[in-house]
Enzyme design. Structure first.
Site, PDB file in Angstrom:
ATOM      1  N   THR A 168       0.819  -1.209   0.000  1.00  0.00           N
ATOM      2  CA  THR A 168       0.000   0.000   0.000  1.00  0.00           C
ATOM      3  C   THR A 168       0.855   1.262   0.000  1.00  0.00           C
ATOM      4  O   THR A 168       1.994   1.236   0.463  1.00  0.00           O
ATOM      5  CB  THR A 168      -0.862  -0.019   1.279  1.00  0.00           C
ATOM      6  OG1 THR A 168      -1.528  -1.261   1.303  1.00  0.00           O
ATOM      7  CG2 THR A 168      -1.815   1.121   1.389  1.00  0.00           C
ATOM      8  N   ASN A 212      -1.780  -4.655  -2.001  1.00  0.00           N
ATOM      9  CA  ASN A 212      -1.769  -5.432  -0.757  1.00  0.00           C
ATOM     10  C   ASN A 212      -0.347  -5.727  -0.299  1.00  0.00           C
ATOM     11  O   ASN A 212       0.305  -4.845   0.225  1.00  0.00           O
ATOM     12  CB  ASN A 212      -2.623  -6.694  -0.868  1.00  0.00           C
ATOM     13  CG  ASN A 212      -2.986  -7.236   0.505  1.00  0.00           C
ATOM     14  OD1 ASN A 212      -2.954  -6.496   1.478  1.00  0.00           O
ATOM     15  ND2 ASN A 212      -3.314  -8.505   0.600  1.00  0.00           N
ATOM     16  N   ASP A 266      -7.360 -10.189   1.646  1.00  0.00           N
ATOM     17  CA  ASP A 266      -8.065  -9.336   2.611  1.00  0.00           C
ATOM     18  C   ASP A 266      -9.465  -9.860   2.928  1.00  0.00           C
ATOM     19  O   ASP A 266     -10.110  -9.387   3.862  1.00  0.00           O
ATOM     20  CB  ASP A 266      -8.174  -7.895   2.092  1.00  0.00           C
ATOM     21  CG  ASP A 266      -6.948  -7.063   2.455  1.00  0.00           C
ATOM     22  OD1 ASP A 266      -6.153  -7.499   3.298  1.00  0.00           O
ATOM     23  OD2 ASP A 266      -6.791  -5.975   1.888  1.00  0.00           O
ATOM     24  N   SER A 311     -11.133  -3.616   3.853  1.00  0.00           N
ATOM     25  CA  SER A 311      -9.825  -2.956   3.893  1.00  0.00           C
ATOM     26  C   SER A 311      -9.634  -2.237   5.223  1.00  0.00           C
ATOM     27  O   SER A 311     -10.608  -1.970   5.941  1.00  0.00           O
ATOM     28  CB  SER A 311      -9.767  -1.932   2.762  1.00  0.00           C
ATOM     29  OG  SER A 311      -8.608  -1.153   2.845  1.00  0.00           O
TER      30      SER A 311
HETATM   31  O1  DON Z   1      -6.640  -2.857   2.266  1.00  0.00           O
HETATM   32  C1  DON Z   1      -5.944  -3.202   3.204  1.00  0.00           C
HETATM   33  O2  DON Z   1      -6.229  -3.018   4.359  1.00  0.00           O
HETATM   34  C2  DON Z   1      -4.611  -3.875   2.898  1.00  0.00           C
HETATM   35  N1  DON Z   1      -4.676  -4.510   1.621  1.00  0.00           N
HETATM   36  C3  DON Z   1      -3.542  -2.844   2.961  1.00  0.00           C
HETATM   37  C4  DON Z   1      -2.176  -3.413   2.684  1.00  0.00           C
HETATM   38  C5  DON Z   1      -1.070  -2.591   3.186  1.00  0.00           C
HETATM   39  O3  DON Z   1      -1.252  -1.569   3.785  1.00  0.00           O
HETATM   40  C6  DON Z   1       0.274  -3.153   2.962  1.00  0.00           C
HETATM   41  N2  DON Z   1       1.278  -2.236   3.394  1.00  0.00           N
HETATM   42  N3  DON Z   1       2.048  -2.341   4.243  1.00  0.00           N
END
Ligand code: DON
Length: 563
Positions: free
Chosen positions: A372, A392, A414, A443
């Site tokens: 992210t 992700n 997720d 998320s």
């Molecule tokens: O949507 C979400 O909560 C996760 N897919 C976010 C992934 C994320 O933040 C990875 N980074 N460190």
């Protein structure tokens, strides 16, 4: 009389020992009219250049997001999705959901073998882990509603960046070299990101430039229909995926009403479901507002304890109630009701930890039955956006499409693949977040805009999976309760609790060992090795004198560019 040489150290001790202490303050980039803060200087610069040419915050979003897909492939993407929260200069607010969706052939037991065992890797690595990408649809939706400059002009800087290349940073070289072999094994051969790189090398991605050129010429259909869509579908199916051309053609981004709450004199506007971010953040602020945190010393044992206990309760609710609102009824109003939140904290005692085994989801009065990257932009007119976008995990499904020049997401992880079984962030979920065809996975992304006394004050967000919500919370508390300048509030160490697993994670070696000991004595399980960093917050704040402070997190290569 105090000797002169002792004045400074004494002043330091006095400053640091008073309860609501003023810090030795780090400041970010301060500019008069506009600011872009993102994970890479190239992306922030491209966004700022668009603003200088008269583009608005949404035009800058398109340039910045595509630039991140080029020079920050770890998370920047066109193979993933995200969320955007905006506040226009006239005070109106809204949000866009361009989160990935499960393909039509997906089902509840997609990742279970014939004996019902969860096959962990399949939701994380390779084609079956991929959700239908939403980024390009999101950007075109934004442009259609709010864009002011021609889309080709906004895509061109990313085409140039992909053709001319970007310079590899030290962090980036380490990451690419670490993941190269798994990318090669997953993608089925050597490619742009399986070669060894060292700091200072230049990476050019002409395949991605070509993909962008097609999109610039043909519009959103250039990605979701025709040769690119056909290629995506056959490439994914060759790698165990199930996304087909109909899934791509059916993808739509959705405008959604953001979640809005208040905390003291602040109004917080954040992303609603299918993100849990806005609801959890609002629950946390609601649970904490009744407790006078500003009388506690920053990062004292009492301060950490009350936040951890609120986090425990909010994440327990997350796991039970939250999912895609197009598929499940999310009881947002009840979850945010102040009486409910007060009652959630009624069993809190400062004497000891409340074990997560004793905390279930709350009983709602009328509930009907469920890597992210972030960037923040403010334009010269005062329009603001907060955008968090992701594939992700780092490099998503580790599946690189050498023909199109991008990585695919592994967002399917997720979903709650099997009730009670943790995903890659240790989060557990239930029926509300079970896999269904066309559904969006829950998320934690929390792009957030904060108003103070009715005017824009701050735009912020971060990567970090489940730690996103708690990192955003801590930056808001640092600025609001402890008067820290934005950069200082970002630099401060962070901690995190998410109900299950029942432990508190701390950034290592950055908290007072006596504070940690005191928490341990109360029954908290302390972990300092789980995460070397928690969150990577990028933000913009309106300063007291009406200027803009860009705060880029020193935990990454992030950069603020303004004018
Ligand atoms: O949507 C979400 O909560 C996760 N897919 C976010 C992934 C994320 O933040 C990875 N980074 N460190």
């Amino acid at each position: 009389m105090i000797p002169k040489r002792l004045l400074l150290p004494l002043l330091f001790v006095a400053l640091c020992s008073c309860q609501n202490h003023k810090y030795i303050q780090a400041r970010g980039v301060i500019k008069d009219s506009a600011m872009v803060v993102s994970a890479r200087i190239e992306a922030s610069t491209i966004g700022a250049e668009i603003l200088k040419k008269g583009g608005n915050v949404f035009d800058a979003m398109i340039g910045t997001e595509l630039a991140l897909a080029v020079c920050y492939p770890y998370a920047g993407n066109i193979g993933g999705g995200g969320f955007m929260v905006y506040r226009l200069a006239d005070g109106s607010t809204g949000s866009l959901d361009y989160r990935e969706r499960a393909p039509a052939a997906a089902h509840k037991d997609l990742y279970l073998d014939s004996s019902g065992h969860y096959q962990q890797d399949l939701s994380k690595i390779g084609g079956l882990a991929v959700g239908v990408p939403g980024t390009i649809a999101g950007l075109f939706e934004v442009h259609e509603k709010f864009g002011s400059l021609p889309i080709e002009m906004l895509i061109q800087p990313a085409i140039d960046l992909a053709n001319n290349g970007f310079v590899v940073t030290e962090q980036q070289a380490q990451r690419i070299n670490k993941y190269g072999s798994i990318i090669e094994a997953t993608s089925g051969g050597s490619s742009l990101y399986t070669r060894p790189y060292k700091t200072g090398d230049t990476i050019k991605n002409p395949a991605l430039a070509k993909t962008f050129t097609t999109i610039a010429q043909k519009g959103v259909d250039g990605f979701y229909r025709g040769p690119i869509a056909q290629h995506i579908s056959s490439f994914l199916q060759e790698h165990r995926g199930i996304i087909d051309t109909t899934d791509l053609a059916n993808y739509r981004a959705q405008w959604r009403t953001p979640i809005t709450t208040t905390f003291q004199d602040l109004t917080i506007i954040s992303m609603g479901p299918p993100s849990s971010g806005g609801i959890c953040l609002s629950q946390l602020l609601g649970m904490l507002e009744d407790h006078d945190l500003s009388t506690m010393a920053h990062h004292s044992s009492d301060y950490i304890q009350i936040i951890v206990e609120a986090e425990r309760r909010a994440f327990a609710d997350r796991s039970h109630y939250l999912g895609d609102p197009d598929f499940v009824t999310v009881p947002s109003a009840q979850l945010l009701d102040r009486d409910y939140l007060q009652q959630r904290m009624s069993d809190f005692t400062s004497e000891k930890a409340t074990p997560s085994s004793e905390i279930g989801y709350g009983t709602l009065p009328t509930y009907e039955s469920d890597e992210t990257t972030h960037y923040s932009i403010v334009d010269p007119k005062g329009n603001a956006i907060a955008v968090t976008t992701t594939i992700n995990g780092g490099y998503g499904a580790k599946l690189f499409d050498d023909d199109l020049g991008f990585f695919y997401n592994n967002e399917m992880d997720d979903f709650s693949a099997k009730p009670g079984t943790p995903n890659m962030f240790g989060l557990v979920g239930g029926q509300a977040n079970a896999i269904e065809p066309g559904k969006r996975m829950l998320s934690s992304m929390t792009p957030t805009i904060v108003e103070r006394d009715g005017a824009f004050w701050m735009s912020l967000g971060t990567p970090g999976g489940s730690t996103i919500i708690t990192s955003v919370l801590q930056v808001i508390l640092n600025t609001q309760l402890f008067d820290m300048p934005l950069q200082q509030a970002i630099n401060e160490p962070r901690f995190h609790h998410q109900w299950l697993p029942d432990m508190v994670r701390f950034e290592p070696q950055r908290f007072d060992s006596l504070v940690l000991k005191s928490l341990e004595n109360k029954g908290y399980v302390i972990h300092q090795k789980e995460s070397t960093i928690i969150g990577k917050v990028d933000a913009v704040m309106r300063t007291a004198d009406g200027r803009l402070e860009g705060g880029a997190d020193p935990r990454g290569d992030d950069a603020a560019i303004g004018f």
